[in-house]
Enzyme design. Sequence first.
Site, PDB file in Angstrom:
ATOM      1  N   CYS A 175      -6.821  -6.265   3.327  1.00  0.00           N
ATOM      2  CA  CYS A 175      -8.036  -6.227   4.141  1.00  0.00           C
ATOM      3  C   CYS A 175      -9.119  -7.159   3.596  1.00  0.00           C
ATOM      4  CB  CYS A 175      -8.571  -4.805   4.218  1.00  0.00           C
ATOM      5  SG  CYS A 175      -7.453  -3.663   5.071  1.00  0.00           S
ATOM      6  N   ASN A 221      -1.892   4.235   2.695  1.00  0.00           N
ATOM      7  CA  ASN A 221      -1.983   4.848   1.365  1.00  0.00           C
ATOM      8  C   ASN A 221      -1.764   6.358   1.419  1.00  0.00           C
ATOM      9  OD1 ASN A 221      -2.899   2.949  -0.994  1.00  0.00           O
ATOM     10  ND2 ASN A 221      -3.948   2.193   0.820  1.00  0.00           N
ATOM     11  N   ALA A 245       0.818  -1.222   0.000  1.00  0.00           N
ATOM     12  CA  ALA A 245       0.000   0.000   0.000  1.00  0.00           C
ATOM     13  C   ALA A 245       0.853   1.274   0.000  1.00  0.00           C
ATOM     14  CB  ALA A 245      -0.946  -0.023   1.195  1.00  0.00           C
ATOM     15  N   ALA A 246       1.617   1.494   1.074  1.00  0.00           N
ATOM     16  CA  ALA A 246       2.377   2.734   1.199  1.00  0.00           C
ATOM     17  C   ALA A 246       3.469   2.834   0.145  1.00  0.00           C
ATOM     18  CB  ALA A 246       2.986   2.836   2.596  1.00  0.00           C
ATOM     19  N   ARG A 271       3.343   3.293 -15.508  1.00  0.00           N
ATOM     20  CA  ARG A 271       3.740   4.313 -14.533  1.00  0.00           C
ATOM     21  C   ARG A 271       5.241   4.582 -14.504  1.00  0.00           C
ATOM     22  NH1 ARG A 271      -0.181   3.249  -9.244  1.00  0.00           N
ATOM     23  NH2 ARG A 271      -2.085   2.790 -10.441  1.00  0.00           N
ATOM     24  N   TRP A 321     -34.778  12.307  13.635  1.00  0.00           N
ATOM     25  CA  TRP A 321     -33.634  12.494  14.529  1.00  0.00           C
ATOM     26  C   TRP A 321     -32.711  11.292  14.319  1.00  0.00           C
ATOM     27  CZ3 TRP A 321     -32.526  16.816  17.150  1.00  0.00           C
ATOM     28  CH2 TRP A 321     -33.556  17.744  17.352  1.00  0.00           C
ATOM     29  N   TYR A 366     -32.206  13.542   5.699  1.00  0.00           N
ATOM     30  CA  TYR A 366     -33.278  12.669   6.180  1.00  0.00           C
ATOM     31  C   TYR A 366     -34.222  12.295   5.047  1.00  0.00           C
ATOM     32  CZ  TYR A 366     -37.926  11.440   7.751  1.00  0.00           C
ATOM     33  OH  TYR A 366     -39.132  10.818   7.882  1.00  0.00           O
ATOM     34  N   GLU A 405      10.688  -5.307  -3.393  1.00  0.00           N
ATOM     35  CA  GLU A 405       9.632  -6.059  -2.704  1.00  0.00           C
ATOM     36  C   GLU A 405      10.063  -7.496  -2.472  1.00  0.00           C
ATOM     37  OE1 GLU A 405       6.897  -7.695  -0.768  1.00  0.00           O
ATOM     38  OE2 GLU A 405       6.726  -5.529  -1.098  1.00  0.00           O
ATOM     39  N   ASP A 421       2.480   0.942   7.707  1.00  0.00           N
ATOM     40  CA  ASP A 421       2.404   0.186   8.956  1.00  0.00           C
ATOM     41  C   ASP A 421       3.731   0.083   9.698  1.00  0.00           C
ATOM     42  OD1 ASP A 421      -0.215  -0.155   8.295  1.00  0.00           O
ATOM     43  OD2 ASP A 421      -0.119  -2.328   8.009  1.00  0.00           O
TER      44      ASP A 421
END
Length: 476
Positions: A46, A331, A14-15, A74, A460, A452, A36, A309
């Site tokens: 997740c 992220n 992710a990061a 990329r 409420w 609402y 990696e 993390d």
Amino acid sequence: MANKERLVVIGGVAAGMSAASSARRVKPEMEALVIEKDYFISYGACSLPYYISNDVKDFNDLISLTPKVAEGERGIVVLVRHEALEIDTAKKEVMIRNLEKNEESIVAYDKLVIATGGLPVKPPLPGIDLENVFTIRTLLDGIAIKKYIDDWNTFEVCVGAPECLYVNRYGAGRRPMKGVIVGGGYIGMEMCESLRKRGLEVTVIEKMDRVLGTMDLDITRIVEEKIQAEGVKLYKETSVQGFEGSQGKVTKVLTDKGEFEADLVLLAIGARPNAELAKRSGIGLGVAGAIQVDEYQRTNIPDVYAAGDCAEAIHLVTGKKAYIALGTTANKQGRIAGENAAGLNRRFEGIVGTAVTKVFDLEVARTGLSSIDAGREGYKFFTSTITGRSRSSAYPSGKPITVSYLVEEETGRLLGAQMVGREGVAHRIDTLATCLYGKMTVEDVARLDLGYAPPFATVWDPILVAANVAVKKLLR
């Protein structure tokens, strides 16, 4: 022609991939190289419980980016199955090892982002390395658990009941019937449903007096009742002391309250920062042993950033550094680290610890502090809990929602919120996370102009009802 400036990123989930991608967007001429250790990059960890449960059929559906696409679209070079061994911050070099060829080499960097993630907590208990004692942190972990279950259920030829033998590619044996989950946090609760869907008997062993970590008892009681209604056996205030096995495979979990038979054990005790490489390199560590960073994701070493993390963050409620490992934070921090490595000066403001999980048909969510957290921080506070409805009572299919607020006594400031219900929880918690970001009081919350219509809420809304009840307590 001068050499291009090079960004090296250690960690490609992710990061790490967020950092490399954002750096290339800001400065397209910058080289980006990602190291990696695993086979996969940029995947949704997740979602692993839903892959194991077969709600997600193919693990490839969890992968959002491949090395080939990263390079082709990329301009990011990704070296999978390469491990970063050492960082020489003086020479600006990283020693790496090709794990397939067992060859070492040196990679130079101008800017470095450390995104080594977290590691599952795995205490040194007897028998913890037995076969079929699993952790669930990486995509490979998820694949291994699902493969173990599938190998018996896909190739089954039952020759007896109920303790029937199955024949699979490895020969005959008893199919996995008993799963023991050690730890009742988010992952432990999600995996209850996954293993039950796969036909296993499930036992959860939790050391604390409640599931879901530091969440308040008004919420956790509802979750505990739910999992037990779904056939899960729950043992709280129980400590695991070790594991026993036969022929190298786990067969029992040993605790201070007895033994539990197990064909599959899942360690879901939590995560810790994977920061040893940074520590050896002279990079400072902070809270919970995570890499110390400022609001720009900079470490104490020039041109070295950290994100995800493995790194700490500012908690916006307390104003202190905290370690809360969440994919959303990873992220965002990765993006900031990459942009700043490419020359920008962007800040990561911080977190409020917002999390949501699904436990069978319950939605469970929290943001900010719980009573346990606030007590540790020395706050004077009170809690206020109500049960409302997700939709108008005149509209069919509405469900109860329990909402609990944590309020600072002297100021009325909202310190945290928790919810549980069968619908309408996940997005309501986001409203309260926004309130925490704005340092709002419960009186401020009570004045919110929320949408609402009978199919979506009551006049409420439970958020407003909970705030009004808290205001009354505040004014006593």
